[in-house]
Design an enzyme around this catalytic site. Structure first.
Site, PDB file in Angstrom:
ATOM      1  N   GLU A 107      68.232  16.136  84.000  1.00  0.00           N
ATOM      2  CA  GLU A 107      68.592  15.763  82.634  1.00  0.00           C
ATOM      3  C   GLU A 107      68.245  16.881  81.647  1.00  0.00           C
ATOM      4  O   GLU A 107      67.285  17.620  81.843  1.00  0.00           O
ATOM      5  CB  GLU A 107      67.870  14.467  82.250  1.00  0.00           C
ATOM      6  N   CYS A 111      66.461  20.893  75.087  1.00  0.00           N
ATOM      7  CA  CYS A 111      65.285  20.718  75.923  1.00  0.00           C
ATOM      8  C   CYS A 111      65.757  20.847  77.366  1.00  0.00           C
ATOM      9  O   CYS A 111      66.478  19.980  77.859  1.00  0.00           O
ATOM     10  CB  CYS A 111      64.700  19.342  75.622  1.00  0.00           C
ATOM     11  N   CYS A 155      58.936  17.080  89.761  1.00  0.00           N
ATOM     12  CA  CYS A 155      57.750  17.781  89.266  1.00  0.00           C
ATOM     13  C   CYS A 155      56.568  17.455  90.162  1.00  0.00           C
ATOM     14  O   CYS A 155      56.461  16.347  90.675  1.00  0.00           O
ATOM     15  CB  CYS A 155      57.450  17.334  87.834  1.00  0.00           C
ATOM     16  N   CYS A 160      51.444  13.766  86.269  1.00  0.00           N
ATOM     17  CA  CYS A 160      50.857  13.189  85.042  1.00  0.00           C
ATOM     18  C   CYS A 160      51.211  11.703  84.990  1.00  0.00           C
ATOM     19  O   CYS A 160      52.358  11.310  85.209  1.00  0.00           O
ATOM     20  CB  CYS A 160      51.381  13.902  83.802  1.00  0.00           C
ATOM     21  N   CYS A 185      54.153  10.243  82.612  1.00  0.00           N
ATOM     22  CA  CYS A 185      55.432  10.957  82.514  1.00  0.00           C
ATOM     23  C   CYS A 185      56.388  10.528  83.623  1.00  0.00           C
ATOM     24  O   CYS A 185      56.025  10.514  84.797  1.00  0.00           O
ATOM     25  CB  CYS A 185      55.181  12.461  82.595  1.00  0.00           C
ATOM     26  N   CYS A 222      60.317  12.525  74.939  1.00  0.00           N
ATOM     27  CA  CYS A 222      59.316  13.225  75.759  1.00  0.00           C
ATOM     28  C   CYS A 222      58.844  12.336  76.890  1.00  0.00           C
ATOM     29  O   CYS A 222      58.447  11.195  76.671  1.00  0.00           O
ATOM     30  CB  CYS A 222      58.088  13.580  74.946  1.00  0.00           C
TER      31      CYS A 222
HETATM   32  N1  SAH Z   1      55.423  20.099  82.468  1.00  0.00           N
HETATM   33  C1  SAH Z   1      55.439  20.639  81.142  1.00  0.00           C
HETATM   34  C2  SAH Z   1      56.760  20.411  80.498  1.00  0.00           C
HETATM   35  C3  SAH Z   1      57.085  18.993  80.153  1.00  0.00           C
HETATM   36  S1  SAH Z   1      57.086  18.955  78.447  1.00  0.00           S
HETATM   37  C4  SAH Z   1      54.276  20.074  80.354  1.00  0.00           C
HETATM   38  O1  SAH Z   1      53.583  19.224  80.883  1.00  0.00           O
HETATM   39  O2  SAH Z   1      54.013  20.530  79.262  1.00  0.00           O
HETATM   40  C5  SAH Z   1      57.087  17.371  78.007  1.00  0.00           C
HETATM   41  C6  SAH Z   1      56.028  17.059  76.996  1.00  0.00           C
HETATM   42  O3  SAH Z   1      56.061  15.657  76.824  1.00  0.00           O
HETATM   43  C7  SAH Z   1      54.629  17.398  77.495  1.00  0.00           C
HETATM   44  O4  SAH Z   1      53.775  17.693  76.441  1.00  0.00           O
HETATM   45  C8  SAH Z   1      54.241  16.095  78.125  1.00  0.00           C
HETATM   46  O5  SAH Z   1      52.867  15.990  78.292  1.00  0.00           O
HETATM   47  C9  SAH Z   1      54.810  15.116  77.133  1.00  0.00           C
HETATM   48  N2  SAH Z   1      55.002  13.781  77.676  1.00  0.00           N
HETATM   49  C10 SAH Z   1      55.149  13.433  78.953  1.00  0.00           C
HETATM   50  N3  SAH Z   1      55.278  12.112  79.075  1.00  0.00           N
HETATM   51  C11 SAH Z   1      55.222  11.615  77.827  1.00  0.00           C
HETATM   52  C12 SAH Z   1      55.319  10.304  77.295  1.00  0.00           C
HETATM   53  N4  SAH Z   1      55.473   9.246  78.081  1.00  0.00           N
HETATM   54  N5  SAH Z   1      55.228  10.168  75.964  1.00  0.00           N
HETATM   55  C13 SAH Z   1      55.080  11.253  75.165  1.00  0.00           C
HETATM   56  N6  SAH Z   1      54.987  12.489  75.612  1.00  0.00           N
HETATM   57  C14 SAH Z   1      55.050  12.675  76.931  1.00  0.00           C
END
Ligand code: SAH
Length: 339
Positions: free
Chosen positions: A90, A103, A110, A114, A117, A331
């Protein structure tokens, strides 16, 4: 077959020399690919028929195809792109006052795991090539007939876990003969792969680095982000300070606020102590819900209190506007798909 979009200008010149062709042809080919945006070698009419044939025999012009396109109430667009190998990723395009931001995804799935996510919920399959990263921008610009002004590596995947291809893609996006988007309009977000932050600092790219911090307490951060067990906060901060010193660029810390997890004033106080005196900015993200996720968004009141606390301590903090959540494009809501 080799994807011609995986080659930078220098590499393409070498390929041409090997094919007994003049290296300057590489610039002509670049023009066709990144300015004219043609999708077949036949259209490259200032190249001899013979060269066009040779190119066709040796290369493909890689592309991604739109499988699905959704538009949010706020104008955000989410694409499901077919990578033509049975995988799909996506990509999101957002509208801001200053232009359109894309984006992009950097991996199919991945490895980071986390807990909040969606991108990590299903297995990791493979890295995207640099051509596939760039192609997401070309495909979105073509579909929307628009010019994208900003690129953020915040889609599916951990960009620093696909370091070589991501750096190569950034250079191609930034190159005057490539997409010609200024490095300062490109952001890379990482969950905190410390050795790669040092490498990035030494690349001499003026891109913005975002760090997904989410907590300034090792215990809480490890519970949210397994990578913290390998690279705890003190090591991450050391790498960030090196990055700032080396590049003189401000780091952006991302902090997704989850109710009763990391959104109280004690957490804000710890965060302000951790970041005190650093050239940085805090981006507060109201956490977005994901399927089977246990985290709940903080209340607006808590989010504002958290921001105000940081600002009062002299740390610049802003609340990220929530875009595209009605189509799962916000995000942490992007997912890879099996076809
Ligand atoms: N792997 C990289 C790139 C992903 S960026 C990273 O971790 O930075 C996506 C951003 O959205 C990151 O800051 C991630 O921590 C955040 N993110 C992930 N899941 C989220 C959620 N459920 N709500 C808000 N932000 C989230």
């Amino acid at each position: 077959m080799k994807n011609i979009k995986d080659f930078n200008l220098e590499e393409l010149k070498k390929e041409l020399i090997q094919m007994n062709e003049k290296p300057f042809r590489a610039e002509q080919i670049f023009r066709w690919l990144y300015q004219e945006r043609v999708e077949d070698f036949t259209s490259m009419t200032n190249l001899s028929l013979e060269l066009r044939k040779k190119l066709e025999e040796n290369f493909k012009i890689g592309k991604v195809e739109i499988l699905e396109k959704q538009k949010s109430k706020d104008g955000t667009i989410k694409y499901l792109f077919d990578l033509l190998d049975g995988n799909a990723i996506e990509t999101v395009v957002m509208e801001y006052k200053y232009g359109k931001t894309i984006c992009v995804s950097s991996q199919v799935g991945c490895k980071m795991g986390c807990k909040f996510c969606a991108s990590t919920g299903i297995a990791f399959i493979r890295n995207l090539s640099n051509g596939e990263i760039v192609e997401q921008i070309l495909a979105a610009e073509k579909d929307e007939n628009c010019k994208i002004s900003n690129v953020v590596f915040m889609g599916i995947g951990e960009p620093l876990d696909n370091y070589e291809n991501v750096i190569k893609a950034i250079r191609q996006i930034n190159h005057p003969k490539g997409l010609n988007i200024g490095a300062r309009h490109i952001s890379i977000s990482t969950s905190g792969i410390v050795p790669k932050i040092y490498d990035l600092a030494n690349e001499n790219i003026q891109a913005t680095l975002s760090i997904s911090l989410h907590s300034s307490n090792d215990e809480i951060r490890s519970s949210l982000m397994p990578i913290n067990q390998k690279y705890p906060i003190a090591e991450l901060m050391k790498a960030c300070k090196y990055y700032i010193e080396k590049t003189n660029r401000r780091i952006s810390f991302e902090y997704a606020l989850a109710k009763d997890e990391n959104d109280n004033l004690k957490a804000a106080e710890e965060l302000s102590k951790l970041l005190k005196g650093m050239l940085c900015h805090v981006n507060l993200i109201p956490i977005n819900p994901i399927e089977n996720g246990k985290y709940v968004k903080s209340t607006n009141e808590n989010i504002i209190k958290f921001r105000d606390y940081l600002n009062a301590k002299g740390i610049v903090a802003t609340i990220r506007r929530e875009l595209g959540s009605d189509i799962d494009a916000a995000c942490g809501q992007l997912r890879r798909k099996n076809l």
